[in-house]
Design an enzyme around this catalytic site. Structure first.
Site, mmCIF file in Angstrom:
data_model
loop_
_atom_site.group_PDB
_atom_site.id
_atom_site.type_symbol
_atom_site.label_atom_id
_atom_site.label_comp_id
_atom_site.label_asym_id
_atom_site.label_seq_id
_atom_site.Cartn_x
_atom_site.Cartn_y
_atom_site.Cartn_z
ATOM 1 N N HIS A 110 -13.427 58.083 36.378
ATOM 2 C CA HIS A 110 -12.502 58.172 35.128
ATOM 3 C C HIS A 110 -10.949 57.759 35.428
ATOM 4 O O HIS A 110 -10.385 57.037 34.561
ATOM 5 C CB HIS A 110 -12.696 59.685 34.710
ATOM 6 C CG HIS A 110 -13.717 59.980 33.664
ATOM 7 N ND1 HIS A 110 -14.096 59.115 32.418
ATOM 8 C CD2 HIS A 110 -14.821 60.588 33.674
ATOM 9 C CE1 HIS A 110 -14.977 59.525 31.797
ATOM 10 N NE2 HIS A 110 -15.584 60.441 32.746
ATOM 11 N N ASP A 117 -17.332 58.495 28.965
ATOM 12 C CA ASP A 117 -18.127 59.747 28.387
ATOM 13 C C ASP A 117 -18.590 59.339 26.806
ATOM 14 O O ASP A 117 -17.706 59.351 25.972
ATOM 15 C CB ASP A 117 -17.579 61.049 28.291
ATOM 16 C CG ASP A 117 -17.378 61.566 29.746
ATOM 17 O OD1 ASP A 117 -17.983 60.986 30.775
ATOM 18 O OD2 ASP A 117 -16.525 62.283 29.956
ATOM 19 N N GLU A 181 -25.042 64.191 34.187
ATOM 20 C CA GLU A 181 -24.586 64.228 32.787
ATOM 21 C C GLU A 181 -25.068 63.214 32.085
ATOM 22 O O GLU A 181 -24.826 61.809 32.288
ATOM 23 C CB GLU A 181 -23.015 64.002 32.986
ATOM 24 C CG GLU A 181 -22.299 65.214 33.511
ATOM 25 C CD GLU A 181 -20.845 65.032 33.988
ATOM 26 O OE1 GLU A 181 -20.065 65.950 34.477
ATOM 27 O OE2 GLU A 181 -20.385 63.950 33.484
ATOM 28 N N HIS A 184 -22.273 60.521 30.547
ATOM 29 C CA HIS A 184 -21.283 59.804 31.486
ATOM 30 C C HIS A 184 -21.910 58.619 32.096
ATOM 31 O O HIS A 184 -22.957 58.621 32.714
ATOM 32 C CB HIS A 184 -20.876 60.768 32.604
ATOM 33 C CG HIS A 184 -19.994 60.025 33.832
ATOM 34 N ND1 HIS A 184 -18.626 60.588 33.877
ATOM 35 C CD2 HIS A 184 -20.037 59.309 34.600
ATOM 36 C CE1 HIS A 184 -18.132 59.743 34.872
ATOM 37 N NE2 HIS A 184 -18.947 58.968 35.321
#
Length: 201
Positions: A110, A117, A181, A184
């Site tokens: 990120h 996301d 996740e 993500h």
């Protein structure tokens, strides 16, 4: 790159995302609606991505529109400054949640602008049910454990259909799903990002 998605440059390699009929933006770390419980972004309250990631996101949006033109992608986080990553890391280090937050010593994808996301909104503007909310730091959020939880009845068929739809449109745009996740996705392999690109402090 379509003007309705991206409208401003941040230096030469980054672009700012813009809401449209096909894209919604709800930066959770620019609000109190996150696992920390307060706004971490302050004036940095817009969604930026490296132009490589932004181009792939546009392809994902187009892929979703072909499947259902009434659906929209929603972005929960994009470029995350390294300074914010330290705050997140300090919250989880030494806990069971540590695996869900990248150690800033190596750098979150990120923080290079190469991770996003996302989820999907239906025609009523509601998030599709993925079985857990965004930033649910439990095993139930992990794609690698989905079959196990589906068998145990902890995930339902509708959760899997929704996750697979999101995964399809993102992977069709060559994003890489993070195993821990469901929300993500990385635009390039993490090792390549860390080796070739500069982190945003």
């Amino acid at each position: 790159m379509p003007a309705d998605l991206l409208f401003a440059s941040l230096a030469s390699d980054f672009v700012e995302l813009r809401e449209s009929q096909a894209l919604a933006i709800d930066l959770r770390y620019a609000s109190a609606n996150n696992f920390i419980g307060h706004d971490l972004y302050g004036e940095f309250n817009k969604a930026f991505l490296h132009k490589i990631a932004a181009e792939k996101l546009e392809k994902a949006i187009q892929a979703l529109q072909k499947i259902n033109s009434k659906y929209r992608l929603i972005v929960f986080d994009a470029l995350r400054p390294q300074s914010v990553q330290y705050v997140l890391w300090d919250k989880v280090k030494g806990t069971d949640q540590e695996q869900y937050v990248a150690n800033p010593a190596i750098g979150s994808v990120h923080s290079f602008g190469f991770a996003v996301d996302v989820s999907i909104l239906n025609e009523a503007g509601q998030e599709l049910d993925m079985g857990t909310p965004f930033d649910d730091f439990t095993p139930l959020a992990q794609p690698v454990l989905e079959e196990k939880f589906l068998t145990e009845g902890k995930l339902k068929d509708i959760h899997m259909r929704n996750r697979l739809l999101l995964r399809k449109v993102m992977q069709d745009a060559t994003f890489i799903q993070l195993p821990l996740e469901w929300w993500h996705f990385d635009a390039l392999p993490a090792a390549e990002v860390r080796a070739k690109y500069k982190i945003v402090e």
